[in-house]
Scaffold this motif. Structure first.
Motif, mmCIF file in Angstrom:
data_model
loop_
_atom_site.group_PDB
_atom_site.id
_atom_site.type_symbol
_atom_site.label_atom_id
_atom_site.label_comp_id
_atom_site.label_asym_id
_atom_site.label_seq_id
_atom_site.Cartn_x
_atom_site.Cartn_y
_atom_site.Cartn_z
ATOM 1 N N ARG A 36 -0.323 -1.668 8.051
ATOM 2 C CA ARG A 36 -1.843 -0.170 7.985
ATOM 3 C C ARG A 36 -0.415 0.659 8.398
ATOM 4 N N GLN A 44 -7.748 1.218 9.825
ATOM 5 C CA GLN A 44 -8.082 -0.040 9.081
ATOM 6 C C GLN A 44 -9.551 0.146 8.660
ATOM 7 N N LEU A 77 -7.643 -7.406 -0.903
ATOM 8 C CA LEU A 77 -7.478 -7.365 0.374
ATOM 9 C C LEU A 77 -6.861 -8.581 0.841
ATOM 10 N N VAL A 128 -8.053 2.717 5.834
ATOM 11 C CA VAL A 128 -7.067 2.277 4.873
ATOM 12 C C VAL A 128 -8.147 0.871 3.679
ATOM 13 N N MET A 129 -9.030 1.317 4.412
ATOM 14 C CA MET A 129 -10.351 0.790 3.443
ATOM 15 C C MET A 129 -11.687 1.609 2.507
ATOM 16 N N VAL A 188 -6.067 -3.143 0.155
ATOM 17 C CA VAL A 188 -5.551 -3.000 1.181
ATOM 18 C C VAL A 188 -4.508 -3.745 1.741
ATOM 19 N N GLY A 197 -0.038 1.173 4.708
ATOM 20 C CA GLY A 197 -1.440 1.532 4.204
ATOM 21 C C GLY A 197 -2.074 3.620 5.166
ATOM 22 N N PRO A 200 -7.042 -8.155 5.941
ATOM 23 C CA PRO A 200 -7.832 -7.320 6.054
ATOM 24 C C PRO A 200 -8.644 -7.150 7.538
#
Length: 511
Positions: A351, A416, A433, A419-420, A347, A355, A436
């Motif tokens: 982002r 987010q 991470l 993205v994870m 991650v 990301g 994060p």
């Protein structure tokens, strides 16, 4: 907490900004519903709420970018200009966004007076431009050289230049949108001191942040939005943190992340990530190991090199010396494809730029690293991708209309989570991470850190790079970096003061 600038006798002063009954609807979605807000002269007024609460919609109307469907906006008791008159809006209000609007390749002077440079016989008068820029910077005590290229400034300095540019239009009401997201502890303290100095000189701020402690450090008043509605406005000193979180989430109870202090040390688990004598542009001789089922944190100031170490492990940036092994296999430097094939997922820090592909759907973003699992000969079958995306969305609690929705339409917390989801799609052995929970609300932060705890229990090795203390509490061990080197190591259960002291270089004692 920051002390109010307004004296008691001025309590009945006309608000610098007053919004009355603002509403905005996009299609079937009510983005803001009958929201009112008053910001008094010389104060720092916090605006908080979960991602999707309506903050961005409100700011877009307070800055003249969108016309409310209903309601009125007043500046110093006078009706706001028409939305079409952007020049008039700039004289009343400006917003310094989390993602800078400074043109990096131009100088400070050029940025301060962009599109309104002083002219002489039809040409830019460069001498006058630099003189006016220096006068502006000096008048607001901003210690930045007017001839510096903006790309060479620190994040903190760029923000101050943006504030100076806003003030040059005549605005004395500034909206700060997540101004500390990319700053470390010392930079945040300096920014807050400058904000307080500007308050004393008649500037008023609306302060937006997901870092609740900052509200108590800087602001005098707080307004909470939830589900597109105004929930409460209160003096900060009368709003305990538990009450603030409850107002934001609509739920009572403890939303603190899990803490690793009660876990048994993993002494016999096999080492999955082995970093030996790693060096790069801003770090040197970094060594660490992460065992299966272990979470190891790396923290430090922005300039400590912590982010670069995480990026090297993820294959995003090549080291100049040393090696990285995943379950005994040597990782190729700066090779994301090899990192993925070796069992490393990441991650990344930003982002929006690293990301996500904002124009693509949730399903496309969540599965872009695993096309080989979704079809043959380069063709991706829609049904497997849809099924994988839906499974990941369910596991991570992504709130959306469906897997076909574009990620650009999601709140920051849900972006987010996507993205994870992408990082977890290839079932990695090592999960890296980097910041994060940056820019996400308190409940999304809790959800993301719960994922960290879940993958740890599955036996994955997690390397968590962050300056957020709440992020680091899920770690079994935390390594502190200072000026490019590991200077201290803390086991779970560390005290905040001790860790912060090491980050700031006050003590280098190992714990």
């Amino acid at each position: 907490m920051g002390q109010p600038v307004v004296k008691p006798a001025e309590a009945m002063a006309v608000p610098v900004l007053e919004a009355r009954g603002l509403s905005k609807q996009f299609g079937s979605t009510m983005a803001l519903r009958d929201v009112s807000l008053a910001v008094m002269p010389g104060e720092s007024h916090a605006l908080v709420g979960r991602n999707g609460a309506g903050k961005s919609t409100l700011v877009s109307m307070l800055t003249g970018l969108r016309q409310p469907d209903t309601g009125t906006i007043l500046f110093n008791g006078q009706a706001a200009p028409p939305v079409s008159d952007s020049t008039a809006w700039r004289r009343h209000v400006a917003c310094v966004y989390q993602h800078s609007t400074i043109v990096r390749e131009l100088t400070v002077a050029e940025n301060l007076f962009i599109n309104r440079q002083p002219l002489k016989r039809g040409w830019i008068d460069w001498h006058a431009l630099r003189r006016e820029a220096r006068t502006l910077l000096d008048s607001w005590q901003i210690d930045v050289h007017e001839d510096m290229r903006a790309a060479d400034l620190t994040v903190e300095a760029r923000q101050l230049v943006e504030i100076a540019r806003s003030l040059s239009y005549g605005a004395r009401f500034i909206i700060l949108d997540e101004p500390t997201a990319q700053l470390d502890g010392d930079e945040i303290k300096r920014l807050f001191r400058r904000v307080e100095e500007l308050q004393r000189n008649g500037v008023t701020f609306l302060f937006i942040s997901h870092h609740l402690q900052e509200i108590y450090d800087l602001c005098q008043t707080v307004t909470v939005l939830r589900d597109a509605r105004h929930i409460v406005t209160s003096p900060v000193e009368a709003m305990p943190k538990t009450a603030l979180i409850e107002a934001m989430t609509g739920e009572a109870g403890n939303l603190a992340p899990s803490d690793a202090r009660d876990r048994e040390p993993l002494v016999d688990a096999p080492v999955v990530l082995d970093v030996a004598n790693l060096s790069g542009v801003d770090y040197a001789n970094v060594s660490l190991q992460v065992r299966r089922g272990e979470v190891v944190g790396i923290t430090g100031a922005t300039s400590s090199g912590r982010t670069s170490v995480g990026e090297a492990v993820a294959g995003l940036k090549a080291q100049t010396a040393g090696h990285i092994r995943i379950a005994g296999r040597l990782l190729k430097p700066g090779d994301v494809t090899d990192a993925l094939a070796t069992g490393v997922s990441c991650v990344p820090k930003d982002r929006h730029h690293e990301g996500l592909v904002l124009g693509q759907s949730i399903g496309e973003n969540a599965t872009m690293t695993v096309p080989h699992l979704l079809g043959k000969f380069g063709f991706i079958a829609p049904a497997p991708r849809r099924h994988m995306a839906q499974t990941l969305m369910h596991e991570l609690g992504v709130v959306a209309q469906g897997e076909e929705q574009a990620v650009s339409g999601l709140s920051g917390g849900n972006q987010q989570k996507v993205v994870m989801a992408r990082a977890l799609a290839n079932n990695p052995d090592v999960l890296v991470l980097i910041d994060p929970t940056a820019g996400v609300d308190v409940k999304s932060k809790q959800a993301l850190l719960s994922v960290v705890d879940s993958v740890r229990q599955e036996g994955k090795a997690v390397l968590l790079v962050s300056s957020e203390l709440d992020d680091l509490r899920v770690c079994d061990r935390v390594l502190v970096m200072l000026r490019g080197e590991v200077c201290a190591s803390y086991t779970a259960g560390w005290e905040d003061n001790a860790l912060i002291a090491s980050i700031e270089g006050v003590t280098l004692n190992e714990r």
